[in-house]
Scaffold this active site. Structure first.
Site, mmCIF file in Angstrom:
data_model
loop_
_atom_site.group_PDB
_atom_site.id
_atom_site.type_symbol
_atom_site.label_atom_id
_atom_site.label_comp_id
_atom_site.label_asym_id
_atom_site.label_seq_id
_atom_site.Cartn_x
_atom_site.Cartn_y
_atom_site.Cartn_z
ATOM 1 N N ARG A 1 -65.110 -22.195 -78.733
ATOM 2 C CA ARG A 1 -64.840 -20.937 -78.033
ATOM 3 C C ARG A 1 -64.927 -21.109 -76.522
ATOM 4 N NH1 ARG A 1 -69.139 -17.076 -80.684
ATOM 5 N NH2 ARG A 1 -68.134 -15.540 -79.328
ATOM 6 N N ILE B 1 -72.227 -22.604 -88.379
ATOM 7 C CA ILE B 1 -71.069 -22.039 -87.716
ATOM 8 C C ILE B 1 -71.442 -20.611 -87.332
ATOM 9 C CG2 ILE B 1 -69.298 -23.485 -88.780
ATOM 10 C CD1 ILE B 1 -68.739 -21.355 -90.810
ATOM 11 N N ASP B 2 -70.800 -20.087 -86.303
ATOM 12 C CA ASP B 2 -71.157 -18.771 -85.787
ATOM 13 C C ASP B 2 -71.019 -17.683 -86.847
ATOM 14 O OD1 ASP B 2 -71.578 -19.924 -83.333
ATOM 15 O OD2 ASP B 2 -69.647 -19.310 -82.491
ATOM 16 N N LYS B 3 -71.742 -16.607 -86.646
ATOM 17 C CA LYS B 3 -71.699 -15.465 -87.557
ATOM 18 C C LYS B 3 -70.263 -15.032 -87.855
ATOM 19 C CE LYS B 3 -72.660 -10.492 -87.616
ATOM 20 N NZ LYS B 3 -73.229 -9.341 -86.863
#
Length: 341
Positions: A262, A151-153
């Protein structure tokens, strides 16, 4: 044109030194250095300049476009090479479940999953190496041991990591299947600007790297990678007589592409609150808000996305494992402020 200076750059504490010739007079610093350093790309040169590794006339220059003059002495100090093999670091982990085969982590926003350009330390992988030692699966390679999915930062929430190769293989097969024939589930909570008129829907739009900015993903009509996101409205916020200000949406992934939720939500016209990459116009929206909501949204410095549900079949026991994660404090504060609006 003279390519070598009449002095030894190492005597000056530099790894490379060059006196600007008349032919290079007025040219950009990055172009001049790249022309002198045949083994180094212009992008690498620009990175070194921005990192403060280049001086012109004993003055540190951090702008690659800086124009040089004939007679200027350019000096370059190369940083020590990074160790490509990540080392264990004592970084606190929120362990939700752990056995001999796998570990489930509730990742905080701001923590990068694995080492990469600009993030060689301080990642989840560094923390896992310290926590698990040599028991992590090696299938993901040196830089990504045990990593099955990411998962993204700046996205918070649940991740499962393999501690053995057999667990890695079993989990990877489930993620590749995207839950079509098994119990794998991934659900995300997203706070977005606006609200769809329908209660639920599906976004089916291929994704690819943007030609304008390779760090970003964009929707493409042809080629790209197939991407499907299913969404459902959980709550709407704002004056019932006006267009909704924002909404809480649950997203479930049928595919797992980089930045998928997103990009898909922005493409549909409902970008995530706080998303500086894909939430164009968010500053204008914030400026129209009243206090205290305006302050709360302004300081929410990440995309409002939380991986709150993860379910999968244990790769050895066959048991269905299901985990949920509560909203982190910043997400909860934003949600409560929107509910009061």
């Amino acid at each position: 044109m003279t390519k070598i200076t009449p002095y030894d750059p190492h005597e000056l504490g530099a790894d490379f030194a060059y006196t600007v010739s008349d032919e290079d007079n007025g040219k950009r610093l990055d172009a001049v250095l790249a022309g002198q350093l045949d083994t180094m790309s212009r992008n690498r040169v620009q990175t070194l300049i921005k990192a403060g590794e280049v001086t012109v006339g004993s003055r540190k220059i951090i702008e690659p476009k800086h124009r040089v003059n004939e007679g200027d002495c350019i000096e370059l100090q190369l940083p020590e090479a990074e160790d490509p093999e990540p080392q264990g670091e004592n970084i606190p982990l929120a362990v939700v479940f752990e056995d001999d085969e796998l570990i489930v982590i509730d990742k905080p926003a701001g923590l990068v999953v694995h080492p990469g350009a600009g993030n060689w330390t301080g990642t989840l992988v560094n923390a896992l190496i310290h926590h698990c030692g040599s028991s992590l699966s090696g299938i993901g390679g040196v830089k990504r041991p045990g990593i099955v999915h990411r998962i993204d930062k700046d996205t918070s929430g649940l991740l499962v990591v393999a501690k053995t190769d057999r667990a890695h293989q079993g989990l990877s097969a489930q993620f590749a299947d995207h839950g079509r024939s098994g119990p794998l589930e991934r659900a995300y909570s997203a706070l977005v600007w606006g609200a769809p008129s329908s209660l639920k829907g599906t976004i089916d739009a291929n994704l690819a790297r943007s030609h304008a900015n390779r760090q970003k993903i964009t929707v493409v009509k042809a080629a790209g990678r197939h991407a499907v996101t299913h969404w459902k409205i959980k709550d709407r916020f704002g004056n019932p007589e006006d267009e909704p200000l924002a909404s809480l949406i649950e997203c479930r992934l049928e595919t797992g592409r980089t930045h998928q939720i997103r990009v898909h939500m922005a493409y549909a016209g409902y970008p995530l609150i706080g998303d500086k990459d894909y939430g164009s116009g968010f500053k204008t929206k914030i400026n129209r808000l009243e206090q205290p909501l305006k302050s709360i949204v302004s300081r929410f410095n990440r995309q409002a996305l939380h991986a709150g549900l993860l379910a999968f079949e244990h790769p050895l026991s066959g048991e269905t494992m299901r985990f949920t994660s509560p909203y982190p404090a910043d997400f909860s504060e934003l949600l409560h402020a929107l509910q009061k609006f």
